[in-house]
Design a protein around this motif. Structure first.
Motif, PDB file in Angstrom:
ATOM      1  N   PRO A 193      17.491  18.473   8.053  1.00 57.52           N
ATOM      2  CA  PRO A 193      17.204  19.195   6.821  1.00 57.52           C
ATOM      3  C   PRO A 193      17.568  20.678   6.972  1.00 57.52           C
ATOM      4  N   PRO A 194      17.800  21.378   5.867  1.00 54.97           N
ATOM      5  CA  PRO A 194      18.065  22.812   5.954  1.00 54.97           C
ATOM      6  C   PRO A 194      16.921  23.537   6.671  1.00 54.97           C
ATOM      7  N   LYS A 195      17.248  24.541   7.419  1.00 47.32           N
ATOM      8  CA  LYS A 195      16.242  25.255   8.225  1.00 47.32           C
ATOM      9  C   LYS A 195      15.133  25.866   7.373  1.00 47.32           C
ATOM     10  N   ASN A 196      15.441  26.272   6.147  1.00 45.82           N
ATOM     11  CA  ASN A 196      14.428  26.915   5.303  1.00 45.82           C
ATOM     12  C   ASN A 196      13.616  25.925   4.464  1.00 45.82           C
ATOM     13  N   LEU A 197      13.853  24.632   4.612  1.00 45.46           N
ATOM     14  CA  LEU A 197      13.115  23.617   3.867  1.00 45.46           C
ATOM     15  C   LEU A 197      11.736  23.413   4.503  1.00 45.46           C
ATOM     16  N   PRO A 198      10.664  23.545   3.738  1.00 39.74           N
ATOM     17  CA  PRO A 198       9.312  23.392   4.308  1.00 39.74           C
ATOM     18  C   PRO A 198       8.954  21.915   4.514  1.00 39.74           C
ATOM     19  N   VAL A 199       9.527  21.298   5.543  1.00 40.05           N
ATOM     20  CA  VAL A 199       9.408  19.853   5.753  1.00 40.05           C
ATOM     21  C   VAL A 199       7.982  19.383   6.013  1.00 40.05           C
ATOM     22  N   ARG A 200       7.108  20.258   6.454  1.00 33.99           N
ATOM     23  CA  ARG A 200       5.716  19.855   6.690  1.00 33.99           C
ATOM     24  C   ARG A 200       4.879  19.931   5.414  1.00 33.99           C
ATOM     25  N   GLU A 201       5.325  20.715   4.451  1.00 34.11           N
ATOM     26  CA  GLU A 201       4.585  20.858   3.196  1.00 34.11           C
ATOM     27  C   GLU A 201       5.040  19.852   2.136  1.00 34.11           C
ATOM     28  N   ILE A 202       6.310  19.463   2.160  1.00 37.37           N
ATOM     29  CA  ILE A 202       6.826  18.498   1.189  1.00 37.37           C
ATOM     30  C   ILE A 202       6.265  17.119   1.520  1.00 37.37           C
ATOM     31  N   GLN A 203       5.768  16.438   0.510  1.00 39.77           N
ATOM     32  CA  GLN A 203       5.182  15.112   0.705  1.00 39.77           C
ATOM     33  C   GLN A 203       6.076  14.038   0.063  1.00 39.77           C
ATOM     34  N   LEU A 204       6.217  12.942   0.764  1.00 38.21           N
ATOM     35  CA  LEU A 204       6.891  11.754   0.250  1.00 38.21           C
ATOM     36  C   LEU A 204       5.868  10.630   0.194  1.00 38.21           C
ATOM     37  N   THR A 205       6.120   9.634  -0.618  1.00 36.67           N
ATOM     38  CA  THR A 205       5.241   8.467  -0.644  1.00 36.67           C
ATOM     39  C   THR A 205       5.768   7.448   0.352  1.00 36.67           C
ATOM     40  N   GLU A 206       4.872   7.019   1.213  1.00 35.40           N
ATOM     41  CA  GLU A 206       5.200   6.000   2.214  1.00 35.40           C
ATOM     42  C   GLU A 206       4.587   4.684   1.750  1.00 35.40           C
ATOM     43  N   TYR A 207       5.357   3.620   1.849  1.00 37.17           N
ATOM     44  CA  TYR A 207       4.894   2.281   1.463  1.00 37.17           C
ATOM     45  C   TYR A 207       4.860   1.392   2.694  1.00 37.17           C
ATOM     46  N   TRP A 208       3.916   0.472   2.723  1.00 38.61           N
ATOM     47  CA  TRP A 208       3.861  -0.522   3.777  1.00 38.61           C
ATOM     48  C   TRP A 208       3.212  -1.783   3.234  1.00 38.61           C
ATOM     49  N   MET A 209       3.490  -2.877   3.891  1.00 40.41           N
ATOM     50  CA  MET A 209       2.963  -4.172   3.475  1.00 40.41           C
ATOM     51  C   MET A 209       1.602  -4.368   4.120  1.00 40.41           C
ATOM     52  N   SER A 210       0.618  -4.631   3.280  1.00 42.14           N
ATOM     53  CA  SER A 210      -0.738  -4.892   3.766  1.00 42.14           C
ATOM     54  C   SER A 210      -0.839  -6.351   4.184  1.00 42.14           C
ATOM     55  N   LYS A 211      -1.558  -6.609   5.267  1.00 47.12           N
ATOM     56  CA  LYS A 211      -1.694  -7.988   5.742  1.00 47.12           C
ATOM     57  C   LYS A 211      -2.884  -8.665   5.143  1.00 47.12           C
ATOM     58  N   GLU A 270       0.846  -1.193   0.000  1.00 46.88           N
ATOM     59  CA  GLU A 270       0.000   0.000   0.000  1.00 46.88           C
ATOM     60  C   GLU A 270       0.880   1.242   0.000  1.00 46.88           C
ATOM     61  N   SER A 271       0.297   2.378  -0.349  1.00 48.37           N
ATOM     62  CA  SER A 271       1.060   3.629  -0.316  1.00 48.37           C
ATOM     63  C   SER A 271       0.147   4.801   0.008  1.00 48.37           C
ATOM     64  N   ARG A 272       0.780   5.861   0.515  1.00 43.46           N
ATOM     65  CA  ARG A 272       0.064   7.105   0.805  1.00 43.46           C
ATOM     66  C   ARG A 272       1.097   8.222   0.953  1.00 43.46           C
ATOM     67  N   PRO A 273       0.666   9.456   0.762  1.00 44.36           N
ATOM     68  CA  PRO A 273       1.593  10.575   0.978  1.00 44.36           C
ATOM     69  C   PRO A 273       1.744  10.873   2.472  1.00 44.36           C
ATOM     70  N   VAL A 274       2.965  11.196   2.871  1.00 45.66           N
ATOM     71  CA  VAL A 274       3.246  11.618   4.255  1.00 45.66           C
ATOM     72  C   VAL A 274       4.170  12.831   4.211  1.00 45.66           C
ATOM     73  N   PRO A 275       4.133  13.662   5.229  1.00 48.76           N
ATOM     74  CA  PRO A 275       5.041  14.807   5.256  1.00 48.76           C
ATOM     75  C   PRO A 275       6.508  14.368   5.351  1.00 48.76           C
ATOM     76  N   PHE A 276       7.377  15.105   4.706  1.00 47.02           N
ATOM     77  CA  PHE A 276       8.820  14.882   4.768  1.00 47.02           C
ATOM     78  C   PHE A 276       9.261  14.814   6.225  1.00 47.02           C
ATOM     79  N   ALA A 277       8.674  15.646   7.068  1.00 46.83           N
ATOM     80  CA  ALA A 277       9.029  15.700   8.491  1.00 46.83           C
ATOM     81  C   ALA A 277       8.830  14.348   9.174  1.00 46.83           C
ATOM     82  N   ALA A 278       7.794  13.607   8.783  1.00 45.49           N
ATOM     83  CA  ALA A 278       7.534  12.291   9.389  1.00 45.49           C
ATOM     84  C   ALA A 278       8.664  11.316   9.050  1.00 45.49           C
ATOM     85  N   ALA A 279       9.131  11.356   7.804  1.00 45.10           N
ATOM     86  CA  ALA A 279      10.232  10.477   7.399  1.00 45.10           C
ATOM     87  C   ALA A 279      11.521  10.867   8.111  1.00 45.10           C
TER      88      ALA A 279
END
Length: 90
Positions: free
Chosen positions: A72-90, A51-60
Motif C-alpha cells: 500500500p502507499p506509505k501514507n495510507l493509514p492501513v491500521r485505521e482503515i477497516q475492511l469487513t472480514e467474512y468467515w464460515m461459521s461451523k 459471519e463477519s467483523r471489521p478488521v484493519p486493512f493491514a491484516a488483509a
C-alpha cells in the motif's frame, strides 16, 4: 461468462469452506472476484452461515502477502482503515 463467474465464485467458496477468512481485498487480489458481497449473499441463500467483523486493512494486506506482493502507499493509514472480514461459521 456465467461459467467463468461460477469458477471464481467456487474458488472463494472453497477458500471459506477450508476455514479461511476473506475480505474484499483478498477476494479481488487472490481470486479476481470484484464483488465479494454477491458471493456471500449467494452462500447465505444456499444456507451457509457466514459471519463477519471489521478488521484493519493491514491484516488483509498481511494475508495477501502470503501469496502475492501488495504494497500500500506509505501514507495510507492501513491500521485505521477497516475492511469487513467474512468467515464460515461451523
Amino acid at each position: 461468462m456465467k461459467n467463468q463467474r461460477y469458477g471464481i465464485a467456487m474458488a472463494v467458496k472453497e477458500h471459506l469452506h477450508g476455514g479461511n477468512p476473506i475480505t474484499r481485498l483478498e477476494a479481488l487480489v487472490l481470486f479476481g472476484v470484484s464483488n465479494l458481497t454477491d458471493v456471500i449473499s449467494e452462500m447465505r441463500k444456499e444456507g451457509w452461515t457466514i459471519e463477519s467483523r471489521p478488521v484493519p486493512f493491514a491484516a488483509a494486506v498481511k494475508r495477501v502477502n502470503e501469496y502475492a506482493v501488495l504494497e500500500p502507499p506509505k501514507n495510507l493509514p492501513v491500521r485505521e482503515i477497516q475492511l469487513t472480514e467474512y468467515w464460515m461459521s461451523k
